[in-house]
Design a protein around this motif. Sequence first.
Motif, PDB file in Angstrom:
ATOM      1  N   ARG A   1     -72.164   4.594 -72.165  1.00  0.00           N
ATOM      2  CA  ARG A   1     -72.801   5.082 -71.029  1.00  0.00           C
ATOM      3  C   ARG A   1     -71.779   6.089 -70.044  1.00  0.00           C
ATOM      4  O   ARG A   1     -71.736   7.106 -69.951  1.00  0.00           O
ATOM      5  CB  ARG A   1     -73.660   4.460 -70.081  1.00  0.00           C
ATOM      6  N   LEU A   2     -70.660   5.275 -69.920  1.00  0.00           N
ATOM      7  CA  LEU A   2     -69.518   5.402 -68.991  1.00  0.00           C
ATOM      8  C   LEU A   2     -68.728   6.750 -69.856  1.00  0.00           C
ATOM      9  O   LEU A   2     -68.287   7.779 -69.219  1.00  0.00           O
ATOM     10  CB  LEU A   2     -68.520   4.487 -68.651  1.00  0.00           C
TER      11      LEU A   2
ATOM     12  N   GLU B   1     -70.234   8.934 -72.208  1.00  0.00           N
ATOM     13  CA  GLU B   1     -71.314   9.877 -72.127  1.00  0.00           C
ATOM     14  C   GLU B   1     -71.169  10.707 -70.791  1.00  0.00           C
ATOM     15  O   GLU B   1     -71.207  11.876 -71.028  1.00  0.00           O
ATOM     16  CB  GLU B   1     -72.415   9.388 -72.493  1.00  0.00           C
ATOM     17  N   CYS B   2     -71.067   9.973 -69.798  1.00  0.00           N
ATOM     18  CA  CYS B   2     -71.312  10.537 -68.734  1.00  0.00           C
ATOM     19  C   CYS B   2     -69.919  11.421 -67.902  1.00  0.00           C
ATOM     20  O   CYS B   2     -69.979  11.924 -66.975  1.00  0.00           O
ATOM     21  CB  CYS B   2     -71.770   9.844 -67.384  1.00  0.00           C
TER      22      CYS B   2
ATOM     23  N   TRP C   1     -67.071   9.528 -66.947  1.00  0.00           N
ATOM     24  CA  TRP C   1     -66.815   8.555 -66.230  1.00  0.00           C
ATOM     25  C   TRP C   1     -65.233   8.292 -66.710  1.00  0.00           C
ATOM     26  O   TRP C   1     -64.247   8.226 -66.027  1.00  0.00           O
ATOM     27  CB  TRP C   1     -67.347   7.262 -65.922  1.00  0.00           C
TER      28      TRP C   1
ATOM     29  N   PRO D   1     -72.176   5.952 -62.184  1.00  0.00           N
ATOM     30  CA  PRO D   1     -73.091   6.484 -61.853  1.00  0.00           C
ATOM     31  C   PRO D   1     -74.528   5.575 -61.776  1.00  0.00           C
ATOM     32  O   PRO D   1     -74.412   4.664 -62.407  1.00  0.00           O
ATOM     33  CB  PRO D   1     -73.773   7.353 -63.068  1.00  0.00           C
TER      34      PRO D   1
ATOM     35  N   SER E   1     -77.428   5.705 -62.562  1.00  0.00           N
ATOM     36  CA  SER E   1     -78.475   5.738 -63.670  1.00  0.00           C
ATOM     37  C   SER E   1     -77.616   4.530 -64.652  1.00  0.00           C
ATOM     38  O   SER E   1     -78.363   3.784 -65.085  1.00  0.00           O
ATOM     39  CB  SER E   1     -78.357   7.118 -64.348  1.00  0.00           C
ATOM     40  N   VAL E   2     -76.354   4.505 -64.607  1.00  0.00           N
ATOM     41  CA  VAL E   2     -75.832   3.425 -65.707  1.00  0.00           C
ATOM     42  C   VAL E   2     -76.091   2.039 -64.971  1.00  0.00           C
ATOM     43  O   VAL E   2     -76.529   1.135 -65.527  1.00  0.00           O
ATOM     44  CB  VAL E   2     -74.377   3.766 -65.774  1.00  0.00           C
TER      45      VAL E   2
END
Length: 115
Positions: free
Chosen positions: A51-52, A54-55, A57, A95, A97-98
């Motif tokens: 996720r990190l 993907e966003c 970060w 984020p 969301s994460v």
Amino acid sequence: MKHSVNRPPTPDEDDAAEYFEKDEVTLREIINVKLVESGEKENLMELVRDRLVECGWKDEMRIACREHVKKKGRNDVTVDELIRVITPKGRASVPDSVKAELLNRIQNFIVSAAL
């Protein structure tokens, strides 16, 4: 007892009650042991890494590290200093969301494990 380089020994089932009473293990520690034993902790770590990335970060942190090294000079920066400087920014910029997804997965694990 089972031993690991990365965590304290996990008591055998026979010793579990005595272990938890003797050392007054917190709920957080119990959950952590269950996450490790089930393999779910590694799954959660992989989820967060994905996720990190993907966003964006991870790229932001790489850029922040490079900027700090460029500002201080390549030969004047230690890894410890870089970690000390970048960690607060990194933690603050994860984020929501994460964080929410991770919290949701942990809560579901706790419910399914009937802790």
